[in-house]
Design an enzyme around this catalytic site. Structure first.
Site, PDB file in Angstrom:
ATOM      1  N   HIS A 273      -2.158   2.921  -3.819  1.00  0.00           N
ATOM      2  CA  HIS A 273      -1.859   2.739  -2.260  1.00  0.00           C
ATOM      3  C   HIS A 273      -2.229   3.893  -1.613  1.00  0.00           C
ATOM      4  CE1 HIS A 273       0.099  -0.505   0.303  1.00  0.00           C
ATOM      5  NE2 HIS A 273      -1.141  -0.035   0.881  1.00  0.00           N
TER       6      HIS A 273
ATOM      7  N   ASP B 299       4.255  -5.322   1.558  1.00  0.00           N
ATOM      8  CA  ASP B 299       4.610  -4.527   0.408  1.00  0.00           C
ATOM      9  C   ASP B 299       5.865  -4.722   0.072  1.00  0.00           C
ATOM     10  OD1 ASP B 299       4.561  -2.252  -1.350  1.00  0.00           O
ATOM     11  OD2 ASP B 299       3.134  -1.204   0.031  1.00  0.00           O
TER      12      ASP B 299
ATOM     13  N   HIS C 168       7.468  -2.189  -1.023  1.00  0.00           N
ATOM     14  CA  HIS C 168       7.777  -0.680  -0.616  1.00  0.00           C
ATOM     15  C   HIS C 168       7.260  -0.191   0.701  1.00  0.00           C
ATOM     16  CE1 HIS C 168       6.836  -1.027  -4.949  1.00  0.00           C
ATOM     17  NE2 HIS C 168       7.926  -0.311  -5.061  1.00  0.00           N
TER      18      HIS C 168
ATOM     19  N   ASP D 109       6.372   2.853   1.476  1.00  0.00           N
ATOM     20  CA  ASP D 109       5.509   3.761   1.364  1.00  0.00           C
ATOM     21  C   ASP D 109       5.285   4.946   2.540  1.00  0.00           C
ATOM     22  OD1 ASP D 109       4.856   2.841  -0.963  1.00  0.00           O
ATOM     23  OD2 ASP D 109       3.020   1.573  -0.510  1.00  0.00           O
TER      24      ASP D 109
ATOM     25  N   HIS E 197       1.122   7.729  -3.830  1.00  0.00           N
ATOM     26  CA  HIS E 197       0.912   6.164  -3.373  1.00  0.00           C
ATOM     27  C   HIS E 197       2.192   5.862  -2.677  1.00  0.00           C
ATOM     28  CE1 HIS E 197       2.741   3.716  -7.046  1.00  0.00           C
ATOM     29  NE2 HIS E 197       3.497   4.771  -6.597  1.00  0.00           N
TER      30      HIS E 197
ATOM     31  N   ASP F 153      -0.355  -4.603  -0.399  1.00  0.00           N
ATOM     32  CA  ASP F 153      -0.198  -4.310  -1.689  1.00  0.00           C
ATOM     33  C   ASP F 153       0.524  -5.454  -2.576  1.00  0.00           C
ATOM     34  OD1 ASP F 153       1.144  -3.210  -3.987  1.00  0.00           O
ATOM     35  OD2 ASP F 153       2.066  -1.587  -2.856  1.00  0.00           O
TER      36      ASP F 153
ATOM     37  N   ASP G 239       2.070  -5.760  -4.921  1.00  0.00           N
ATOM     38  CA  ASP G 239       3.395  -5.757  -5.452  1.00  0.00           C
ATOM     39  C   ASP G 239       4.350  -6.535  -4.370  1.00  0.00           C
ATOM     40  OD1 ASP G 239       4.426  -3.847  -3.703  1.00  0.00           O
ATOM     41  OD2 ASP G 239       4.033  -2.297  -5.393  1.00  0.00           O
TER      42      ASP G 239
ATOM     43  N   GLU H 141      -3.288  -1.942  -5.803  1.00  0.00           N
ATOM     44  CA  GLU H 141      -2.200  -1.788  -6.683  1.00  0.00           C
ATOM     45  C   GLU H 141      -2.456  -2.814  -7.553  1.00  0.00           C
ATOM     46  OE1 GLU H 141      -0.220   0.745  -7.530  1.00  0.00           O
ATOM     47  OE2 GLU H 141      -0.013   1.908  -5.458  1.00  0.00           O
TER      48      GLU H 141
END
Ligand SMILES: NC(=[NH2+])NCCC[C@H](N)C(=O)O
Ligand SMILES: [Mn+2]
Ligand SMILES: [Mn+2]
Length: 347
Positions: free
Chosen positions: A126, A149, A151, A153, A166, A259, A261, A304
């Site tokens: 990312h 995401d 996260h 980030d 990332h 992302d 994830d 990712e």
């Protein structure tokens, strides 16, 4: 009470606005020019394998599937990233490699957007979104950002617990965080100008934030819908409210950074930092379809995917999900797409 307010919003402003956005769809949906840029980059984190993302998505037939939707697709191939000997004692890992790579990504995305392409960048980790968003913003300074995401980030180089870039891309881009970045120690990012207001960002799917990130989200009152809000309001309400917050008049180009994830690792396990309890496959698809329907998607990142993490089944499911999300962002509909000129065969 909160629920009632939500419903009222839905009944008035949101639907009207969304109705207007939907009209754009007819002029822009079929046959847009699409550019694909591969960014096989892994130095924003520590695991090998994520640099294979562009290859495995292409091998799953991504380009052909986008062509089948009626778009004119130009695959601009993979960017080449230089190898650097990086100082291990910087605030972050591999600053030279990431600084040089994201500079390249930025130039490539800027060029593609200026060429009037809906620009799709395949990661890679990312950190590449430093480049995709920066490049997009050079050509479209009025963009808004959807960050899908687990996260946020948005660690700064001084709050990151891992040192992995990332986990930090947004802090490099946001005007309001400019003074928190140790720019002199990070000369590989000299080329970069912060280009995003913190109010231009909406997060969806969050479920793993570091202390600095939690603080930043709260201090700047950033639009964010964690998995808690997805459960509470449902995915349609969450994505509509996200767009309403960052693009209330429906007149801004959208950058979506997806992302993989964000989706539950039971589905997309082939990723470097999986977090349990994520979006379902269907919620991921809903986001993609909804964003397509705005007619405003201008650039898209899918990052990712790491085929070296997890089982063969994880890899297959993760790549399939990535391809389905990407094609849904570009107009593939689960209810089926009507082919222009289709005629019923007669006996
Ligand atoms: N793009 C990602 N998968 N980021 C994960 C970041 C994890 C953690 N917050 C960190 O900063 O290290
Ligand atoms: Mn993530
Ligand atoms: Mn991420």
């Amino acid at each position: 009470m909160a629920c009632r307010r939500t419903l009222q919003m839905c009944g008035s402003g949101l639907l009207r606005r969304f109705g207007r956005q939907q009209q754009l769809r007819h002029s822009r949906s079929y046959g847009r020019d699409v550019a694909i840029i591969g960014a096989p980059f892994k130095k924003g984190q520590r695991l090998a394998g994520v640099e294979q993302g562009p290859r495995v998505m292409r091998e799953a037939g991504l380009i052909e599937k986008i062509r089948e939707l009626g778009h004119n697709v130009e695959d601009r191939g993979d960017l080449n990233f230089e190898v650097f000997k990086d100082d291990p004692r910087n605030y972050v890992l591999n600053p030279k490699a990431v600084g040089a790579a994201t500079k390249k990504v930025s130039a490539a995305v800027e060029q593609a957007v200026r060429d009037n392409k809906l620009t799709v960048t395949l990661g890679g980790d990312h950190s590449i979104s430093i480049g995709t968003i920066h490049g997009h913003a050079q050509a479209e300074p009025n963009l808004c950002l959807l960050w899908i995401d687990a996260h946020a980030d948005i660690n700064t180089p001084l709050t990151t617990p891992s040192g992995n870039i990332h986990g930090t891309p947004l802090s490099f881009l946001v005007n309001q965080l400019k003074d928190t970045i140790p720019w002199t120690a990070l000369s590989p990012f000299d080329w970069l100008k912060p280009c995003l207001n913190i109010t231009d960002i909406a997060f969806v799917g969050l479920r793993d934030l570091d202390p600095g990130e939690r603080y930043i989200l709260q201090k700047f009152n950033i639009t964010s819908f964690s998995i808690h809000e997805v459960d509470r309001y449902g995915i349609h309400e969450v994505i509509a409210r996200s767009l309403d917050a960052v693009n209330p008049k429906g007149d801004r180009p959208i950058h979506m950074s997806f992302d993989i994830d964000s989706v539950d690792p039971a589905v997309t396990g082939a990723t470097g930092t999986p977090v349990p309890g994520g979006l379902t496959f269907r919620e991921g698809m809903f986001i993609a379809e909804h964003v397509y329907r705005t007619g405003l998607l201008s650039a898209l990142d899918l990052v990712e995917v790491n085929p070296e993490v997890g089982s063969r089944q994880d890899k297959a499911n993760t790549v399939m999900t990535a391809v389905e999300v990407l094609t849904a962002c570009l107009g593939k509909k689960r209810e089926g797409n009507l082919q222009p000129g289709y005629q019923l065969p007669l006996p």
